[in-house]
Design an enzyme around this catalytic site. Structure first.
Site, mmCIF file in Angstrom:
data_model
loop_
_atom_site.group_PDB
_atom_site.id
_atom_site.type_symbol
_atom_site.label_atom_id
_atom_site.label_comp_id
_atom_site.label_asym_id
_atom_site.label_seq_id
_atom_site.Cartn_x
_atom_site.Cartn_y
_atom_site.Cartn_z
ATOM 1 N N ASP A 109 0.730 -1.179 -0.037
ATOM 2 C CA ASP A 109 0.209 0.106 0.031
ATOM 3 C C ASP A 109 0.910 0.914 0.029
ATOM 4 O OD1 ASP A 109 -3.011 -0.507 -0.532
ATOM 5 O OD2 ASP A 109 -2.962 -1.083 1.612
ATOM 6 N N GLU A 323 -8.565 -3.053 -4.889
ATOM 7 C CA GLU A 323 -7.374 -3.396 -4.527
ATOM 8 C C GLU A 323 -6.991 -4.567 -5.050
ATOM 9 O OE1 GLU A 323 -9.572 -2.326 -2.040
ATOM 10 O OE2 GLU A 323 -8.525 -1.229 -0.541
#
Length: 335
Positions: A109, A323
């Site tokens: 991330d 994601e």
């Protein structure tokens, strides 16, 4: 390519099967039984060509997805202290999948924010500290932002390289990000995911002097303070609810003043952050919402739009989180 994507949280694992860029299956796995249940998922979705695992934190060295080999595992072990609630689970999942014979790619991330300019990434702390301990603002939700920025360009019908975007990922955790030409140039989260916006149970930014005062005067201890900031603040702490935005809005509509204040603080912080991100981007071509709250709670978007009317007419986009699709794309590119 058939890619198994695993997105570990602190208490659960979200698994997805992505086939040629399309999500075709989803499952939730209890973290405490991760190995056993992942094996069952693998068996059910077989054959699987490769796996991608989300890591919240890549630290200062891992700024791009990596194939998980022995050397990568050693480097990943060094990131655990930076994200003790999430990275240990990610590391265990990566080992389990590798032991099952899969090629595994670790995706981070923090990697999307490696492009932050020094002025945005640097804390005004003693330079010796910054250099010795590599202190910086890392930023988070990067895999979400990477996916959403690309989808926003598609919806706008413009090249991503031309766009100045402010992206808001609003869920249990919440952050905002300024993206210029597809690159992160500012974001609200910092060294940890606790900085920035008020969140469901996390405090967001608090005057460090206030925290020092609480400790120095003995009003709270270190462990109690850490627990409160991470688990008992934000919407939960202010409203007395679980912090779920739906409970807060229900309380507000029933006249609960604590819920009203909690919602007002939440939106105030968000509006201020969007303004700051627009300034960092040098303008605003679109405001984009994603995450469970951002994509599904129109009331938050509507109130925010009212408070940001001074920015002029700006396209507002709502894009579902992706994601897992971003991770699968990285796996395909790397392998």
């Amino acid at each position: 390519m058939r890619v198994l994507v695993v997105n570990p949280g602190s208490s659960s694992l979200k698994a997805s099967l992505v086939v040629d860029g399309e999500r075709v299956e989803d499952d939730d796995v209890a973290a405490e039984r991760g190995g056993e249940e992942l094996a069952a998922v693998l068996d059910r979705w077989s054959p699987v060509d490769a796996a991608g695992v989300r890591f919240v934190h890549g630290g200062p060295d891992l700024t791009a997805p990596v194939l998980v080999d022995d050397e990568a595992l050693r480097t990943l072990e060094g990131t655990v202290e930076l994200a003790p609630l999430h990275n240990p689970t990610s590391l265990a999942v990566a080992r389990t999948l590798r032991d099952a014979g899969l090629r595994v790619v670790a995706c981070f991330d923090t990697a999307f924010h490696a492009t932050l300019p020094a002025a945005a990434a640097t804390y005004a702390l003693p330079r010796a500290w910054n250099r010795a301990w590599r202190l910086r603002r890392y930023g988070f939700h990067g895999l979400s932002y990477e996916y959403v920025a690309a989808r926003a360009a598609e919806q706008l019908g413009r090249p991503l390289a031309e766009l100045r975007l402010v992206l808001c990922h609003l869920g249990g955790g919440a952050s905002a990000c300024a993206v210029v030409g597809g690159r992160s140039v500012d974001t609200t989260m910092g060294f940890t995911p606790m900085e920035g916006l008020a969140m469901q149970v996390r405090s967001g930014s608090v005057d460090p002097g206030l925290l020092l005062w609480l400790l120095q005067t003995g009003r709270v201890g270190l462990d109690e303070l850490a627990d409160a900031l991470e688990h008992r603040s934000g919407l939960r702490g202010l409203s007395g609810t679980s912090g779920d935005i739906r409970e807060v809005l229900a309380g507000l509509d029933e006249g609960d003043e604590d819920c009203r204040l909690a919602f007002d603080v939440y939106v105030h912080r968000l509006a201020a952050a969007v303004g700051a991100m627009a300034a960092s981007a040098g303008g605003l071509d679109a405001l984009v919402f994603t995450g469970g709250v951002g994509a599904h709670v129109a009331r938050v978007r509507d109130v925010l739009a009212e408070r940001l009317a001074h920015l002029g007419p700006v396209p507002v986009l709502v894009i579902a989180t992706g994601e897992d699709l971003a991770i699968a794309a990285h796996v395909e590119r790397l392998l």
